[in-house]
Design a protein around this motif. Structure first.
Motif, PDB file in Angstrom:
ATOM      1  N   ARG A  72      25.218  47.895  -2.451  1.00  0.00           N
ATOM      2  CA  ARG A  72      26.126  46.808  -2.778  1.00  0.00           C
ATOM      3  C   ARG A  72      25.430  45.459  -2.955  1.00  0.00           C
ATOM      4  O   ARG A  72      25.699  44.747  -3.923  1.00  0.00           O
ATOM      5  CB  ARG A  72      27.156  46.716  -1.654  1.00  0.00           C
ATOM      6  N   ARG A  75      23.744  45.163  -6.261  1.00  0.00           N
ATOM      7  CA  ARG A  75      24.672  45.083  -7.393  1.00  0.00           C
ATOM      8  C   ARG A  75      25.459  43.781  -7.423  1.00  0.00           C
ATOM      9  O   ARG A  75      26.043  43.425  -8.440  1.00  0.00           O
ATOM     10  CB  ARG A  75      25.614  46.289  -7.365  1.00  0.00           C
ATOM     11  N   GLU A  76      25.482  43.075  -6.290  1.00  0.00           N
ATOM     12  CA  GLU A  76      26.123  41.754  -6.289  1.00  0.00           C
ATOM     13  C   GLU A  76      25.277  40.732  -7.040  1.00  0.00           C
ATOM     14  O   GLU A  76      25.774  39.688  -7.439  1.00  0.00           O
ATOM     15  CB  GLU A  76      26.341  41.288  -4.838  1.00  0.00           C
ATOM     16  N   VAL A  99      40.075  41.940 -12.306  1.00  0.00           N
ATOM     17  CA  VAL A  99      39.852  43.058 -11.384  1.00  0.00           C
ATOM     18  C   VAL A  99      38.355  43.291 -11.178  1.00  0.00           C
ATOM     19  O   VAL A  99      37.914  43.551 -10.056  1.00  0.00           O
ATOM     20  CB  VAL A  99      40.605  44.336 -11.822  1.00  0.00           C
ATOM     21  N   TYR A 100      37.559  43.144 -12.231  1.00  0.00           N
ATOM     22  CA  TYR A 100      36.113  43.315 -12.038  1.00  0.00           C
ATOM     23  C   TYR A 100      35.518  42.113 -11.309  1.00  0.00           C
ATOM     24  O   TYR A 100      34.603  42.276 -10.508  1.00  0.00           O
ATOM     25  CB  TYR A 100      35.407  43.612 -13.361  1.00  0.00           C
ATOM     26  N   SER A 102      36.927  40.435  -9.025  1.00  0.00           N
ATOM     27  CA  SER A 102      37.311  40.465  -7.609  1.00  0.00           C
ATOM     28  C   SER A 102      36.309  41.228  -6.746  1.00  0.00           C
ATOM     29  O   SER A 102      36.340  41.142  -5.529  1.00  0.00           O
ATOM     30  CB  SER A 102      38.697  41.107  -7.458  1.00  0.00           C
ATOM     31  N   MET A 103      35.391  41.957  -7.376  1.00  0.00           N
ATOM     32  CA  MET A 103      34.443  42.764  -6.612  1.00  0.00           C
ATOM     33  C   MET A 103      33.227  41.965  -6.141  1.00  0.00           C
ATOM     34  O   MET A 103      32.451  42.452  -5.330  1.00  0.00           O
ATOM     35  CB  MET A 103      33.948  43.919  -7.487  1.00  0.00           C
ATOM     36  N   TYR A 104      33.048  40.760  -6.692  1.00  0.00           N
ATOM     37  CA  TYR A 104      31.826  39.998  -6.421  1.00  0.00           C
ATOM     38  C   TYR A 104      32.075  38.850  -5.459  1.00  0.00           C
ATOM     39  O   TYR A 104      33.138  38.231  -5.479  1.00  0.00           O
ATOM     40  CB  TYR A 104      31.271  39.423  -7.723  1.00  0.00           C
ATOM     41  N   PRO A 105      31.059  38.514  -4.646  1.00  0.00           N
ATOM     42  CA  PRO A 105      31.198  37.363  -3.732  1.00  0.00           C
ATOM     43  C   PRO A 105      31.231  36.037  -4.493  1.00  0.00           C
ATOM     44  O   PRO A 105      31.994  35.141  -4.173  1.00  0.00           O
ATOM     45  CB  PRO A 105      29.977  37.466  -2.836  1.00  0.00           C
TER      46      PRO A 105
END
Lengths: 300, 276
Positions: A72, A75-76, A99-100, A102-105
């Motif tokens: 993870r 990939r961030e 939505v994509y 929302s996965m990242y900091p």
């Protein structure tokens, strides 16, 4: 500091050797292009760096991670622009980016990103309804939605019309102005020349030349080609070493001293009363250098 | 990373996104929600809503819960297998794999969404049964019905992902799920109740697969002949066993990219190989 460090990378698919011993070192903030024909191994290299594919041997370090084992937190920090647009067709542009994102900091604002890739009018359109070029621009947006340090662009403009291409290029320039590192693959000469700080030409799984677009393949010192047509005459005694004669009587002379060589060749011809039909003197274009490097040049 | 989104938030946003995709896909929504309802209505018309002699309950009292199970299995098993395999064909799974989203959260969102859709399908079916067809609901067996539902859909969701893991494309996922669910539904008492004269092997097949162990206790929970709270621990345990095996195998075989020789990308690669 090197962001990407690759040594002796090898990848086999069964019997096929897709990548055979590639070394790369790419610094932070650099735009690096892997240039080569389809099937040369560009995408395989990029997919190994992205962590999508396992290498057969060699060492790979990206942002200090081994991509094959990284999870993870790796990939961030990276962004991937895939070769084909792969998003749920039922979503709208805005929903997909949300939505994509929302996965990242860290993430870029949806509205700004949509404007950046020029999809402002399509914000609430279903992806199903987008044209091919618009989909690629969405793909570009999804690749950078997490504000990555390193962006992989796998053939980012394939299928673009000229204006969409210019726009995509300006987005990449925008990324570099923000200090991002970009690794792109392309089979377009002009794209590599326009965008990249450094280019590696890859053919049959190997890097055959590496350098800035201006010096690639020794272009600045490359030999000039003098060509002409000969019929019914022997080329014996032609005052040059690098002479090739094709079956249809076309003579090609590679010259490092074009002025002198041309003088000697024309002198030789006048002496014998031979007409040099279609005489031309050309300096190889970047395209010629490239085609020669990948083994599809004049002798192919 | 202090600003990293929480697992709960990610799971919820993935669930919402999967729900949205489902409801915007008219085919999936039709076959999951409307098709079982249609069969139920047709059966009630054809057989007449009267007591079926050998069952001791009315047509609707049997078929409302049995078709509810069929809808729930479609929503989990069929839908998860087919959509996941198609998403892999189209490179969506590969894209997801390249993001920081933990794979378990992605698949978890898919499972929760499928279970929510299954619950909705069951509620719609039972409500229509109760309101229009006089189906009786018994307070004493509601708890066992709910647990049977949860265990059943969880197992079938796992089986759906297992099918997605082992097939090579969306088309084959469609073929495999239909070729398994439809015959099993006939053997397991979803569409018809096998008579006592049915061959023993048919009974053995039905008993081996988990569908019968979902339908029987769920239908029983809505039968006036059921004594007590309706717990069928044997069936529940058997579905759990299937579910656990499916999860283990699905994790073992799950692929995030279409196998070589499938999908646009690899086709293109093959073509290139002949050019060079």
């Amino acid at each position: 500091m090197a962001v990407i460090e690759v040594q002796g990378l090898v990848k086999h698919y069964g019997e096929v050797e897709a990548v055979c011993g590639v070394d790369l070192s790419i610094d932070a903030g650099e735009v690096f292009a892997l240039l080569g024909p389809n099937g040369a191994g560009k995408s395989t290299i990029v997919e190994i760096l992205e962590g999508h594919r396992a290498k057969t041997s060699g060492s790979v370090s990206v942002l200090g991670y081994d991509p094959a084992k990284a999870g993870r937190s790796y990939r961030e920090r990276i962004g991937i622009v895939l070769q084909e647009t792969a998003v749920e067709e039922q979503l709208t542009v805005k929903e997909a980016i949300d939505v994509y994102g929302s996965m990242y900091p860290k993430r870029r604002k949806t509205g700004e990103l949509i404007e950046l890739v020029g999809l402002g009018e399509k914000t609430d359109s279903r992806i199903k309804a987008l044209s091919g070029g618009q989909r690629r621009r969405l793909e570009l947006a999804l690749g950078i939605v997490g504000d990555p340090e390193l962006v992989f662009l796998d053939e980012p403009t394939t299928g673009f019309d000229p204006s969409a291409r210019r726009q995509a290029w300006s987005i990449v320039e925008n990324l570099t102005s923000l200090g991002k590192t970009v690794l792109l693959t392309t089979h377009y000469m002009d794209e590599a020349q326009y965008l990249a700080d450094r280019v590696a030409v890859i053919a049959k799984g190997q890097i055959v030349a590496e350098g800035t677009p201006d010096t690639l393949g020794g272009r600045e010192t490359a030999s000039t080609l003098i060509t002409f047509q000969m019929s019914g005459h022997s080329i014996e005694g032609l005052p040059s070493n690098e002479v090739t004669l094709s079956e249809n009587g076309r003579v090609t002379v590679r010259s490092m001293d074009p002025t002198g060589d041309l003088h000697r060749i024309t002198g030789w011809a006048i002496e014998r009363g031979v007409e040099l039909a279609g005489l031309s003197v050309t300096r190889p274009s970047l395209e010629d250098i490239y085609l020669e490097l990948i083994g599809e040049g004049t002798d192919a | 990373m202090p600003d990293r989104p929480s697992t709960f938030f990610l799971l919820w946003s993935q669930t919402k996104y999967q729900n949205k995709i489902f409801f915007r896909n008219p085919m999936a929504a039709f076959f999951t929600l409307f098709f079982p309802l249609m069969i139920f209505v047709v059966f009630s018309l054809v057989f007449g809503n009267q007591e079926i002699g050998y069952l001791g309950v009315t047509t609707a009292q049997y078929y409302a819960p049995s078709m509810a199970v069929f809808a729930a299995v479609s929503a989990t098993y069929t839908n998860l297998a087919v959509t996941t395999a198609y998403q892999r064909d189209r490179g969506i799974l590969k894209r997801v794999r390249g993001t920081p989203l933990p794979p378990a959260v992605y698949l978890g969102g898919k499972i929760i969404s499928a279970i929510m859709i299954a619950a909705m399908a069951v509620l719609i079916m039972m409500t229509i049964g109760v309101v229009f067809y006089g189906v009786q609901v018994y307070a004493s067996t509601l708890a066992s019905a709910a647990v049977t539902f949860i265990v059943g859909v969880a197992s079938f969701a796992a089986l759906g992902l297992l099918i997605a893991a082992v097939v090579s494309s969306g088309e084959s996922a469609t073929a495999v799920t239909n070729a398994t669910l439809l015959p099993l539904s006939f053997f397991s008492g979803v569409f018809i109740v096998p008579s006592d004269d049915a061959p023993a092997w048919l009974d053995a097949v039905a008993n081996f697969f988990p569908l019968k162990h979902f339908v029987e206790p769920f239908v029983a929970a809505f039968s006036p002949l059921t004594v007590g709270a309706g717990w069928d621990w044997g069936s529940l345990g058997y579905m759990v066993l299937w579910g656990v095996i499916a999860v283990v195998l699905a994790i073992r075989f799950f692929k995030w990219e279409a196998p070589v020789g499938r999908g646009g990308k690899s086709r293109r690669r093959k073509k290139d190989a002949t050019v060079t």
